[in-house]
Design a protein around this motif. Sequence first.
Motif, PDB file in Angstrom:
ATOM      1  N   ALA A 178      -3.004  -4.845  -2.690  1.00  0.00           N
ATOM      2  CA  ALA A 178      -3.283  -5.818  -3.080  1.00  0.00           C
ATOM      3  C   ALA A 178      -3.424  -7.298  -2.715  1.00  0.00           C
ATOM      4  CB  ALA A 178      -1.566  -5.990  -4.136  1.00  0.00           C
ATOM      5  N   ASP A 179      -4.314  -7.949  -3.600  1.00  0.00           N
ATOM      6  CA  ASP A 179      -4.841  -9.021  -2.291  1.00  0.00           C
ATOM      7  C   ASP A 179      -3.982 -10.570  -3.175  1.00  0.00           C
ATOM      8  OD1 ASP A 179      -6.360  -7.704  -0.402  1.00  0.00           O
ATOM      9  OD2 ASP A 179      -7.973  -7.049  -2.585  1.00  0.00           O
TER      10      ASP A 179
ATOM     11  N   ASP B 207      -6.534  -5.395  -6.035  1.00  0.00           N
ATOM     12  CA  ASP B 207      -7.266  -5.283  -4.628  1.00  0.00           C
ATOM     13  C   ASP B 207      -8.547  -4.692  -4.480  1.00  0.00           C
ATOM     14  OD1 ASP B 207      -7.900  -3.823  -2.232  1.00  0.00           O
ATOM     15  OD2 ASP B 207      -6.983  -1.594  -3.196  1.00  0.00           O
TER      16      ASP B 207
ATOM     17  N   GLY C 142       0.531  -1.532   0.437  1.00  0.00           N
ATOM     18  CA  GLY C 142      -0.089   0.484  -0.028  1.00  0.00           C
ATOM     19  C   GLY C 142       0.770   1.228  -0.137  1.00  0.00           C
TER      20      GLY C 142
END
Length: 109
Positions: free
Chosen positions: A81-82, A74, A30
């Motif tokens: 970011a996932d 995201d 982030g």
Amino acid sequence: MKVSSAGGVEVPLAGFGGPEYCPVSADYDGDGLADLALYHETNGNWMVRLSSCGYQPLLIEGFGGSGYVPVPGDYDGDGLADLVIYETAASTWTFRLSSRGYLPLSVAF
């Protein structure tokens, strides 16, 4: 081998990647910068080098593997970011959302 960023940071890349790895760079921490990241297509290991931590390596083991496609992004809108994989045979998406403590959540569609 080392790579220098625009800010002059040298990132050692010895042992980072190889056969069966694909790039999955995204902003995992982030900070507004894409982080160096790879996904191993056989064992499902993710190797991430976070820019906010001096590009120290981070390993996420066994999330995916053969038959899975990595699709990080995201997905929860929190600026991080996932980790997300798509299983092609079952049409199942499995999310590890940063806002949910990276606990796995699967959805078939």
